[in-house]
Design a protein around this motif. Sequence first.
Motif, PDB file in Angstrom:
ATOM      1  N   CYS A  52       3.203  -9.841  -7.022  1.00 25.92           N
ATOM      2  CA  CYS A  52       3.251  -8.645  -6.191  1.00 25.92           C
ATOM      3  C   CYS A  52       2.324  -7.592  -6.784  1.00 25.92           C
ATOM      4  CB  CYS A  52       4.688  -8.117  -6.123  1.00 25.92           C
ATOM      5  SG  CYS A  52       4.875  -6.610  -5.155  1.00 25.92           S
ATOM      6  N   ALA A  53       1.553  -6.940  -5.921  1.00 29.73           N
ATOM      7  CA  ALA A  53       0.644  -5.892  -6.375  1.00 29.73           C
ATOM      8  C   ALA A  53       0.619  -4.769  -5.349  1.00 29.73           C
ATOM      9  CB  ALA A  53      -0.773  -6.447  -6.584  1.00 29.73           C
ATOM     10  N   GLY A  54       0.170  -3.625  -5.776  1.00 24.61           N
ATOM     11  CA  GLY A  54       0.056  -2.493  -4.872  1.00 24.61           C
ATOM     12  C   GLY A  54      -1.174  -1.673  -5.196  1.00 24.61           C
ATOM     13  N   PHE A  55      -1.669  -0.963  -4.187  1.00 22.88           N
ATOM     14  CA  PHE A  55      -2.783  -0.055  -4.441  1.00 22.88           C
ATOM     15  C   PHE A  55      -2.587   1.241  -3.667  1.00 22.88           C
ATOM     16  CE2 PHE A  55      -4.413  -2.155  -0.610  1.00 22.88           C
ATOM     17  CZ  PHE A  55      -4.981  -1.100   0.092  1.00 22.88           C
ATOM     18  N   SER A  56      -3.083   2.308  -4.267  1.00 20.74           N
ATOM     19  CA  SER A  56      -3.008   3.627  -3.660  1.00 20.74           C
ATOM     20  C   SER A  56      -4.335   3.962  -2.992  1.00 20.74           C
ATOM     21  CB  SER A  56      -2.695   4.691  -4.722  1.00 20.74           C
ATOM     22  OG  SER A  56      -2.866   5.987  -4.192  1.00 20.74           O
ATOM     23  N   SER A  57      -4.243   4.563  -1.809  1.00 19.43           N
ATOM     24  CA  SER A  57      -5.452   5.032  -1.123  1.00 19.43           C
ATOM     25  C   SER A  57      -5.579   6.549  -1.194  1.00 19.43           C
ATOM     26  CB  SER A  57      -5.434   4.584   0.345  1.00 19.43           C
ATOM     27  OG  SER A  57      -4.331   5.164   1.031  1.00 19.43           O
ATOM     28  N   ALA A  58      -4.786   7.181  -2.071  1.00 19.52           N
ATOM     29  CA  ALA A  58      -4.770   8.650  -2.116  1.00 19.52           C
ATOM     30  C   ALA A  58      -6.168   9.225  -2.342  1.00 19.52           C
ATOM     31  CB  ALA A  58      -3.816   9.133  -3.208  1.00 19.52           C
TER      32      ALA A  58
ATOM     33  N   THR B 291       0.850  -1.189   0.000  1.00 23.08           N
ATOM     34  CA  THR B 291       0.000   0.000   0.000  1.00 23.08           C
ATOM     35  C   THR B 291       0.884   1.237   0.000  1.00 23.08           C
ATOM     36  OG1 THR B 291      -0.154   0.432   2.378  1.00 23.08           O
ATOM     37  CG2 THR B 291      -1.586  -1.290   1.487  1.00 23.08           C
ATOM     38  N   ASP B 292       0.279   2.391  -0.240  1.00 19.59           N
ATOM     39  CA  ASP B 292       1.074   3.619  -0.238  1.00 19.59           C
ATOM     40  C   ASP B 292       1.382   4.102   1.169  1.00 19.59           C
ATOM     41  OD1 ASP B 292      -1.559   4.308   0.228  1.00 19.59           O
ATOM     42  OD2 ASP B 292      -1.580   6.032  -1.122  1.00 19.59           O
ATOM     43  N   ASP B 293       1.002   3.326   2.197  1.00 18.60           N
ATOM     44  CA  ASP B 293       1.477   3.599   3.553  1.00 18.60           C
ATOM     45  C   ASP B 293       2.884   3.061   3.760  1.00 18.60           C
ATOM     46  OD1 ASP B 293      -0.678   4.819   5.371  1.00 18.60           O
ATOM     47  OD2 ASP B 293      -1.770   3.318   4.236  1.00 18.60           O
ATOM     48  N   ASP B 294       3.271   2.053   2.997  1.00 19.63           N
ATOM     49  CA  ASP B 294       4.618   1.496   3.098  1.00 19.63           C
ATOM     50  C   ASP B 294       4.970   0.831   1.782  1.00 19.63           C
ATOM     51  OD1 ASP B 294       6.970   0.049   3.633  1.00 19.63           O
ATOM     52  OD2 ASP B 294       6.496  -0.046   5.756  1.00 19.63           O
ATOM     53  N   CYS B 295       5.718   1.551   0.975  1.00 19.39           N
ATOM     54  CA  CYS B 295       6.051   1.061  -0.361  1.00 19.39           C
ATOM     55  C   CYS B 295       7.319   0.212  -0.373  1.00 19.39           C
ATOM     56  CB  CYS B 295       6.201   2.241  -1.328  1.00 19.39           C
ATOM     57  SG  CYS B 295       4.681   3.191  -1.542  1.00 19.39           S
ATOM     58  N   GLY B 296       7.902  -0.047   0.785  1.00 13.10           N
ATOM     59  CA  GLY B 296       9.101  -0.877   0.845  1.00 13.10           C
ATOM     60  C   GLY B 296       8.772  -2.349   0.939  1.00 13.10           C
ATOM     61  N   GLY B 297       8.078  -2.872  -0.035  1.00 14.64           N
ATOM     62  CA  GLY B 297       7.567  -4.236   0.030  1.00 14.64           C
ATOM     63  C   GLY B 297       8.624  -5.303   0.125  1.00 14.64           C
ATOM     64  N   GLU B 298       9.775  -5.057  -0.534  1.00 16.63           N
ATOM     65  CA  GLU B 298      10.804  -6.095  -0.503  1.00 16.63           C
ATOM     66  C   GLU B 298      11.314  -6.358   0.907  1.00 16.63           C
ATOM     67  OE1 GLU B 298      13.102  -2.245  -1.234  1.00 16.63           O
ATOM     68  OE2 GLU B 298      11.135  -3.106  -1.669  1.00 16.63           O
ATOM     69  N   ARG B 299      11.199  -5.355   1.791  1.00 10.95           N
ATOM     70  CA  ARG B 299      11.655  -5.543   3.166  1.00 10.95           C
ATOM     71  C   ARG B 299      10.759  -6.533   3.919  1.00 10.95           C
ATOM     72  NH1 ARG B 299      12.230   0.728   4.510  1.00 10.95           N
ATOM     73  NH2 ARG B 299      11.064   0.883   2.569  1.00 10.95           N
ATOM     74  N   VAL B 300       9.481  -6.593   3.558  1.00  7.72           N
ATOM     75  CA  VAL B 300       8.587  -7.569   4.181  1.00  7.72           C
ATOM     76  C   VAL B 300       9.021  -8.984   3.815  1.00  7.72           C
ATOM     77  CG1 VAL B 300       6.209  -8.392   4.312  1.00  7.72           C
ATOM     78  CG2 VAL B 300       6.668  -5.944   4.171  1.00  7.72           C
ATOM     79  N   LEU B 301       9.390  -9.200   2.561  1.00  4.44           N
ATOM     80  CA  LEU B 301       9.866 -10.516   2.151  1.00  4.44           C
ATOM     81  C   LEU B 301      11.167 -10.868   2.862  1.00  4.44           C
ATOM     82  CD1 LEU B 301       9.176 -10.369  -1.693  1.00  4.44           C
ATOM     83  CD2 LEU B 301       7.826 -11.524   0.058  1.00  4.44           C
ATOM     84  N   GLU B 302      12.057  -9.890   3.001  1.00  7.52           N
ATOM     85  CA  GLU B 302      13.325 -10.140   3.685  1.00  7.52           C
ATOM     86  C   GLU B 302      13.099 -10.507   5.151  1.00  7.52           C
ATOM     87  OE1 GLU B 302      15.407  -6.520   3.098  1.00  7.52           O
ATOM     88  OE2 GLU B 302      15.747  -6.859   0.958  1.00  7.52           O
TER      89      GLU B 302
ATOM     90  N   SER C 118       1.896   9.367  -4.714  1.00 10.76           N
ATOM     91  CA  SER C 118       1.484   8.062  -4.198  1.00 10.76           C
ATOM     92  C   SER C 118       1.674   6.974  -5.248  1.00 10.76           C
ATOM     93  CB  SER C 118       0.021   8.126  -3.756  1.00 10.76           C
ATOM     94  OG  SER C 118      -0.478   6.847  -3.459  1.00 10.76           O
ATOM     95  N   THR C 119       1.239   7.235  -6.467  1.00 15.63           N
ATOM     96  CA  THR C 119       1.357   6.246  -7.543  1.00 15.63           C
ATOM     97  C   THR C 119       2.815   5.959  -7.872  1.00 15.63           C
ATOM     98  OG1 THR C 119      -0.766   6.928  -8.497  1.00 15.63           O
ATOM     99  CG2 THR C 119       0.748   5.743  -9.934  1.00 15.63           C
ATOM    100  N   ASP C 120       3.628   7.013  -7.959  1.00 18.12           N
ATOM    101  CA  ASP C 120       5.045   6.829  -8.291  1.00 18.12           C
ATOM    102  C   ASP C 120       5.774   6.076  -7.180  1.00 18.12           C
ATOM    103  OD1 ASP C 120       4.596   8.174 -10.640  1.00 18.12           O
ATOM    104  OD2 ASP C 120       5.518  10.049  -9.991  1.00 18.12           O
ATOM    105  N   ALA C 121       5.430   6.374  -5.922  1.00 14.65           N
ATOM    106  CA  ALA C 121       6.048   5.660  -4.805  1.00 14.65           C
ATOM    107  C   ALA C 121       5.700   4.175  -4.859  1.00 14.65           C
ATOM    108  CB  ALA C 121       5.601   6.270  -3.480  1.00 14.65           C
ATOM    109  N   LEU C 122       4.456   3.876  -5.181  1.00 11.19           N
ATOM    110  CA  LEU C 122       4.041   2.476  -5.310  1.00 11.19           C
ATOM    111  C   LEU C 122       4.778   1.779  -6.446  1.00 11.19           C
ATOM    112  CD1 LEU C 122       0.193   2.554  -4.724  1.00 11.19           C
ATOM    113  CD2 LEU C 122       1.830   1.102  -3.519  1.00 11.19           C
ATOM    114  N   ARG C 123       4.895   2.458  -7.568  1.00  9.15           N
ATOM    115  CA  ARG C 123       5.611   1.852  -8.698  1.00  9.15           C
ATOM    116  C   ARG C 123       7.064   1.565  -8.332  1.00  9.15           C
ATOM    117  NH1 ARG C 123       2.652   5.730 -12.694  1.00  9.15           N
ATOM    118  NH2 ARG C 123       1.049   4.359 -13.570  1.00  9.15           N
ATOM    119  N   ASP C 124       7.668   2.487  -7.586  1.00  5.88           N
ATOM    120  CA  ASP C 124       9.042   2.273  -7.152  1.00  5.88           C
ATOM    121  C   ASP C 124       9.116   1.074  -6.207  1.00  5.88           C
ATOM    122  OD1 ASP C 124      11.856   3.573  -7.063  1.00  5.88           O
ATOM    123  OD2 ASP C 124      11.372   3.245  -4.949  1.00  5.88           O
ATOM    124  N   GLY C 125       8.163   0.974  -5.288  1.00 10.68           N
ATOM    125  CA  GLY C 125       8.135  -0.157  -4.378  1.00 10.68           C
ATOM    126  C   GLY C 125       7.908  -1.473  -5.090  1.00 10.68           C
ATOM    127  N   LEU C 126       7.024  -1.456  -6.079  1.00 15.88           N
ATOM    128  CA  LEU C 126       6.759  -2.672  -6.842  1.00 15.88           C
ATOM    129  C   LEU C 126       7.985  -3.094  -7.640  1.00 15.88           C
ATOM    130  CD1 LEU C 126       3.161  -1.873  -8.127  1.00 15.88           C
ATOM    131  CD2 LEU C 126       3.792  -3.673  -6.520  1.00 15.88           C
TER     132      LEU C 126
END
Length: 407
Positions: free
Chosen positions: A281-287, A261-272, A303-311
């Motif tokens: 992997c998917a993401g959604f914005s709540s903006a 989510t756009d509350d935490d776009c660092g998704g790879e850290r969750v996997l680590e 918000s969208t760009d941050a999500l894309r970077d996280g994805l």
Amino acid sequence: MNRLNHIPASRTAALGQFRQFLPCAGSAYADDRNHDLGPERRTNVSGLSPFIRHGLLDEAEIIRAVLDWHGQDRARKFIEEVCWRTYFKGWLEARPEVWRRYRRDLDTALARLEKDGGLDDRYAAAVQGRTGIACFDHWAQELVSCNYLHNHARMWFACIWVFTLELPWVLGADFFLRYLLDGDAASNTLSWRWVCGLHTQGKTYLATSSNIARFSGGRFPQTEGLAATGTALQEAPLPAAQPLRGLLSAQPDLPTGLLITDDDCGGERVLEETGLTSRACAGFSSADHRSPLPVAEAVRQFSTDALRDGLTGAGRQDTLPTTLLTPAQILEWAGAHGLRQILMRYVPQGPSEDVLHGARDQLEARDIRLVEIRRPWDEAFWPHATGGYFKLKKRIPAVLRGLGFAV
């Protein structure tokens, strides 16, 4: 021009800005942080809040670097300011009724605007910067054009909105949430409540002409007509603080997807952190869910760009297929990839949680587990955030030591 307008919503850009600010995070920050010198002169503050808000940086890595550079004594004020955000997040988690009440009261206030022409005119003048109060009008226009305000200006603005202009505080909080790149449900809502005397009951914040002149670099030397007093707002008693909601444990043998989510776009850290692998992997914005009113395009784009970077970062783990969803597509995405478990960072109170509330029931009905992972930082600090900030402040060194920091 505000430097934030020119920084991409990416972890690379966030790290670059942090490296640039890091030498200033000690005594220079402590001495100069309260001065709002205008959007052209922001070097006295970090400007990191939009990146922290979207999880492109996290508090732990920031504090570790600041301690390494400056040491505990010189870094104390910066660390305390970072922990204010942590405090607000934990406090709201313990009292979700505050967020729900804000949303209900906002709907009521917006309905009033449609029926009360006088109130609507005063509201329009405020958000358009046409009140005749020079500093306030400047900040209203700066917010809309730059999507950022210095923290001191936010307090002055909120005070004038509530006590001088006598406008409903929830409309002002909504104005901020729609335009701030770092607009956060907890920090924004509770800061406005603090100014009004709702957060610390009976204690309000008053803006004065002398304070504004002193800390605005002389840009507003005299401000006439400010309210000299501010009676604290009243509300029905809140429910007692409640414990953090229980979470499901991840099961390593289930087909798993990663949701960001756009509350935490660092998704790879969750996997680590979990050691799990993911098949998609998917993401959604709540903006767009920040407000019933239109949200600023710059906020939506960040918000969208941050999500894309996280994805992109998460997809590198195993060359995952990545998708940017609307919230309504979560169930369809899970089904398309045969998921039985969705792994994600814990979603705090706010627009993302509002969106997920309904999705949880739908996923459970399909026997798909939604597994949220709370950050160690939050697990350590939030139990100390049930009272006033200074209760948590006293615990900062001990909590940091418990997290492995050298303090």
